[in-house]
Design a protein around this motif. Structure first.
Motif, PDB file in Angstrom:
ATOM      1  N   ASP A 167       3.109  69.880 -20.516  1.00 15.67           N
ATOM      2  CA  ASP A 167       1.733  69.401 -20.427  1.00 15.67           C
ATOM      3  C   ASP A 167       1.521  68.756 -19.067  1.00 15.67           C
ATOM      4  N   MET A 168       0.266  68.705 -18.635  1.00 19.67           N
ATOM      5  CA  MET A 168      -0.064  68.197 -17.303  1.00 19.67           C
ATOM      6  C   MET A 168      -1.084  67.072 -17.416  1.00 19.67           C
ATOM      7  N   ASN A 169      -0.972  66.105 -16.519  1.00 19.72           N
ATOM      8  CA  ASN A 169      -1.884  64.969 -16.561  1.00 19.72           C
ATOM      9  C   ASN A 169      -1.963  64.364 -15.166  1.00 19.72           C
ATOM     10  N   ALA A 170      -3.157  63.919 -14.782  1.00 21.16           N
ATOM     11  CA  ALA A 170      -3.331  63.285 -13.481  1.00 21.16           C
ATOM     12  C   ALA A 170      -2.915  61.811 -13.584  1.00 21.16           C
ATOM     13  N   PRO A 171      -2.369  61.246 -12.496  1.00 22.67           N
ATOM     14  CA  PRO A 171      -2.150  61.888 -11.200  1.00 22.67           C
ATOM     15  C   PRO A 171      -0.728  62.395 -10.970  1.00 22.67           C
ATOM     16  N   ASP A 172       0.218  61.966 -11.798  1.00 27.82           N
ATOM     17  CA  ASP A 172       1.623  62.158 -11.442  1.00 27.82           C
ATOM     18  C   ASP A 172       2.297  63.338 -12.114  1.00 27.82           C
ATOM     19  N   ARG A 173       1.568  64.098 -12.930  1.00 26.60           N
ATOM     20  CA  ARG A 173       2.188  65.238 -13.598  1.00 26.60           C
ATOM     21  C   ARG A 173       1.252  66.429 -13.545  1.00 26.60           C
ATOM     22  N   THR A 174       0.761  66.745 -12.350  1.00 28.87           N
ATOM     23  CA  THR A 174      -0.096  67.917 -12.185  1.00 28.87           C
ATOM     24  C   THR A 174       0.724  69.164 -11.869  1.00 28.87           C
ATOM     25  N   VAL A 175       2.017  68.990 -11.656  1.00 30.93           N
ATOM     26  CA  VAL A 175       2.987  70.073 -11.521  1.00 30.93           C
ATOM     27  C   VAL A 175       4.173  69.681 -12.391  1.00 30.93           C
ATOM     28  N   VAL A 176       4.700  70.619 -13.184  1.00 30.91           N
ATOM     29  CA  VAL A 176       5.821  70.303 -14.062  1.00 30.91           C
ATOM     30  C   VAL A 176       6.932  71.326 -13.858  1.00 30.91           C
ATOM     31  N   SER A 177       8.138  70.955 -14.282  1.00 27.96           N
ATOM     32  CA  SER A 177       9.271  71.859 -14.063  1.00 27.96           C
ATOM     33  C   SER A 177      10.245  71.806 -15.227  1.00 27.96           C
ATOM     34  N   ARG A 178      10.994  72.869 -15.347  1.00 27.96           N
ATOM     35  CA  ARG A 178      12.100  72.973 -16.310  1.00 27.96           C
ATOM     36  C   ARG A 178      13.371  73.146 -15.490  1.00 27.96           C
ATOM     37  N   ASN A 179      14.419  72.371 -15.840  1.00 23.83           N
ATOM     38  CA  ASN A 179      15.555  72.211 -14.922  1.00 23.83           C
ATOM     39  C   ASN A 179      16.919  72.500 -15.529  1.00 23.83           C
ATOM     40  N   ASP A 180      16.986  73.284 -16.588  1.00 26.07           N
ATOM     41  CA  ASP A 180      18.226  73.345 -17.366  1.00 26.07           C
ATOM     42  C   ASP A 180      19.009  74.644 -17.222  1.00 26.07           C
ATOM     43  N   LEU A 181      18.632  75.542 -16.331  1.00 25.32           N
ATOM     44  CA  LEU A 181      19.258  76.856 -16.259  1.00 25.32           C
ATOM     45  C   LEU A 181      20.149  76.968 -15.029  1.00 25.32           C
ATOM     46  N   ARG A 182      21.336  77.551 -15.221  1.00 23.48           N
ATOM     47  CA  ARG A 182      22.282  77.679 -14.115  1.00 23.48           C
ATOM     48  C   ARG A 182      22.871  79.083 -14.051  1.00 23.48           C
ATOM     49  N   PHE A 183      23.081  79.528 -12.817  1.00 24.38           N
ATOM     50  CA  PHE A 183      23.709  80.819 -12.577  1.00 24.38           C
ATOM     51  C   PHE A 183      25.222  80.703 -12.755  1.00 24.38           C
ATOM     52  N   SER A 184      25.898  81.855 -12.707  1.00 27.52           N
ATOM     53  CA  SER A 184      27.341  81.884 -12.935  1.00 27.52           C
ATOM     54  C   SER A 184      28.119  81.131 -11.870  1.00 27.52           C
ATOM     55  N   ASP A 185      27.564  80.956 -10.662  1.00 23.35           N
ATOM     56  CA  ASP A 185      28.274  80.204  -9.625  1.00 23.35           C
ATOM     57  C   ASP A 185      27.969  78.708  -9.684  1.00 23.35           C
ATOM     58  N   GLY A 186      27.213  78.272 -10.703  1.00 21.77           N
ATOM     59  CA  GLY A 186      26.901  76.859 -10.860  1.00 21.77           C
ATOM     60  C   GLY A 186      25.609  76.429 -10.214  1.00 21.77           C
ATOM     61  N   SER A 187      24.982  77.288  -9.418  1.00 23.24           N
ATOM     62  CA  SER A 187      23.704  76.936  -8.805  1.00 23.24           C
ATOM     63  C   SER A 187      22.597  76.962  -9.856  1.00 23.24           C
ATOM     64  N   GLN A 188      21.473  76.361  -9.520  1.00 17.89           N
ATOM     65  CA  GLN A 188      20.419  76.102 -10.498  1.00 17.89           C
ATOM     66  C   GLN A 188      19.229  77.036 -10.320  1.00 17.89           C
ATOM     67  N   LEU A 189      18.629  77.415 -11.450  1.00 12.01           N
ATOM     68  CA  LEU A 189      17.357  78.126 -11.452  1.00 12.01           C
ATOM     69  C   LEU A 189      16.318  77.185 -12.045  1.00 12.01           C
ATOM     70  N   LYS A 190      15.319  76.830 -11.256  1.00 10.06           N
ATOM     71  CA  LYS A 190      14.328  75.839 -11.664  1.00 10.06           C
ATOM     72  C   LYS A 190      12.971  76.525 -11.824  1.00 10.06           C
ATOM     73  N   ILE A 191      12.291  76.263 -12.941  1.00  8.89           N
ATOM     74  CA  ILE A 191      10.994  76.882 -13.226  1.00  8.89           C
ATOM     75  C   ILE A 191       9.898  75.842 -13.045  1.00  8.89           C
ATOM     76  N   TRP A 192       8.884  76.193 -12.270  1.00  7.74           N
ATOM     77  CA  TRP A 192       7.760  75.304 -11.993  1.00  7.74           C
ATOM     78  C   TRP A 192       6.479  75.891 -12.575  1.00  7.74           C
ATOM     79  N   ALA A 193       5.619  75.026 -13.103  1.00  8.80           N
ATOM     80  CA  ALA A 193       4.293  75.431 -13.563  1.00  8.80           C
ATOM     81  C   ALA A 193       3.245  74.657 -12.779  1.00  8.80           C
ATOM     82  N   VAL A 194       2.256  75.387 -12.249  1.00  8.66           N
ATOM     83  CA  VAL A 194       1.217  74.807 -11.390  1.00  8.66           C
ATOM     84  C   VAL A 194      -0.140  75.037 -12.045  1.00  8.66           C
ATOM     85  N   ASN A 195      -1.047  74.109 -11.863  1.00  7.79           N
ATOM     86  CA  ASN A 195      -2.379  74.165 -12.472  1.00  7.79           C
ATOM     87  C   ASN A 195      -3.412  74.645 -11.455  1.00  7.79           C
ATOM     88  N   THR A 196      -3.904  75.864 -11.627  1.00  8.51           N
ATOM     89  CA  THR A 196      -4.996  76.372 -10.772  1.00  8.51           C
ATOM     90  C   THR A 196      -6.350  76.267 -11.467  1.00  8.51           C
TER      91      THR A 196
END
Length: 441
Positions: A167-196
């Motif tokens: 969910d999104m809310n002004a002013p501090d959460r107008t962009v949100v992310s999911r941070n729990d996914l990792r590739f086989s080498d340990g690096s991270q895949l981060k998903i962002w959602a933006v409000n247009t």
């Protein structure tokens, strides 16, 4: 604090599968009626996605929806959407905890967006000198009154999205992310959602919408690759060129919708997936429902890190009433590979692997606590209002600052406090006692 989903995927995966939907447009006057024109279409989507996942031998780690879940931003439309997404998720071997969404123009309550104050604020933004546009938007979003007016038309959307911690809310959460996914080498895949869609109303037109300053702050980080999802293509945004430049710099994978055309746009540094509408208007020219599945992995080739993105575009064939592949020039799979910067996992000497993982889960995002127990969150937010309120009071999770907040924000804070105070076992027990069920993958 241990991050449940990070624990699940922290060992990394050879490749991760995502299901990408957009423009579902659940219309209150149609869904769950005998005359629903899309009931069979939805049934075939479920059948096709289930078979495709089985053929790939993979379960989606994310069901990503790039806007327009509802048709008119109404609560009943979101209730139907949640029920249908549960069917889709379970058919593909996962559950609602894999859902992540961003808003579209149909997720806006047009009656609220059409109020005098909303239109006056919209016009102030649209008429602003480009030199002061970002400062103006920042000021309006930071002000308690104007920020609330601008985001109130998304309240029903946010009540739905809050169940999935996006969910999104002004002013501090107008962009949100999911941070729990990792590739086989340990690096991270981060998903962002933006409000247009925060300046969206009946007056929408090309070059008349905006992304705010926060969307232009998505960072590049060592060992992190970004997926960014948004609803409107750049030509609908007044600051679309600035947004496009930023996107190409920070996100290898970009997901959007709105225009109801299935497209895979391949660039040197990124790939952009325009989802075909799941429920386009049947009067549209070239009416063709569609959705995407895509696989992502990172491998080392000749000493270089490479990200591979394989896209499967599925489009509706009216003649056979089935979904079929939209082929690329090389076959049924759109293949993309991107060279990545060198990255070495941080040294963990003297600390246990579990400790390092937990610290990473704590630090990736200011709202990381809400990621702990996504399945518990789905169950909590599914309870009736009175049950949620009773549980929050009994576990002493309410605060005076919550009183004037919309319901979705109030209970989001309650859930976050439970995570921060290590009360998740108590919360889960209370949910079960109240008749809720916590699904597990």
């Amino acid at each position: 604090m241990h991050n449940v989903l990070n624990a699940k995927y922290s060992d990394g995966a050879a490749s991760m599968l995502f299901l990408h939907l957009s423009d579902i447009h659940f219309r209150a006057s149609e869904v769950a009626t005998a005359q629903d024109p899309n009931r069979n279409l939805r049934n075939e989507i479920v059948r096709d996605a289930k078979k495709f996942c089985e053929d790939l031998g993979k379960t989606p780690v994310g069901i990503l929806i790039s806007g327009d879940i509802a048709f008119a931003g109404q609560r009943s439309e979101y209730e139907f959407a949640k029920a249908w997404l549960k069917v889709l998720a379970e058919a593909c071997g996962t559950n609602l905890s894999s859902v992540f969404v961003c808003p579209g123009n149909h997720d806006v309550d047009r009656k609220l967006a059409g109020r005098y104050m909303n239109q006056a604020l919209h016009q102030q933004i649209k008429n602003a000198d480009p030199m002061v546009l970002h400062q103006l938007m920042e000021g309006l979003l930071r002000d308690d009154q104007t920020g609330r007016i601008l985001y109130e038309p998304l309240d029903e959307y946010n009540s739905f999205a809050g169940q999935f911690f996006c969910d999104m809310n002004a002013p501090d959460r107008t962009v949100v992310s999911r941070n729990d996914l990792r590739f086989s080498d340990g690096s991270q895949l981060k998903i962002w959602a933006v409000n247009t869609a925060w300046v969206s109303s009946e007056a929408d037109d090309e070059n008349q919408l905006f992304i705010d300053t926060a969307a232009l702050q998505i960072p590049r980080e060592a060992g992190v690759e970004n997926i960014v999802m948004f609803h409107h293509a750049n030509r609908w945004l007044r600051n679309g060129q600035t947004w496009d430049d930023h996107l190409r710099a920070v996100a290898r994978i970009q997901l959007c919708g709105h225009e109801h055309l299935a497209r895979v746009e391949e660039f040197k540094s990124c790939v952009r997936l325009r989802a075909g509408a799941l429920h386009p208007e049947r009067t549209e020219p070239n009416w063709q429902p569609g959705y995407n599945l895509f696989e992502v992995d990172v491998e080392e080739i000749d000493g270089r890190r490479v990200m591979n993105v394989d896209v499967h575009v599925r489009v509706w064939s009216p003649a056979t009433e089935t979904f079929q592949a939209q082929a690329s020039s090389d076959g049924n799979v759109w293949k993309n590979s991107f060279g990545l910067e060198a990255w070495t996992p941080p040294v963990t000497a003297g600390r246990s692997e579990e400790t390092v993982e937990d610290e990473s889960a704590e630090n990736v995002d200011q709202d990381a606590a809400t990621m702990n127990g996504r399945e518990i969150g789905i169950a909590f937010f599914s309870l009736p209002y009175s049950r949620k309120l009773e549980i929050a009071a009994r576990l002493n999770l309410m605060d005076e600052s919550d009183i004037n907040q919309p319901d979705y924000e109030r209970f989001r804070r309650v859930f976050k406090r439970a995570a921060e105070r290590n009360q998740m076992p108590d919360l889960e027990a209370a949910i079960v006692l109240a008749g809720g069920a916590v699904a597990r993958n």
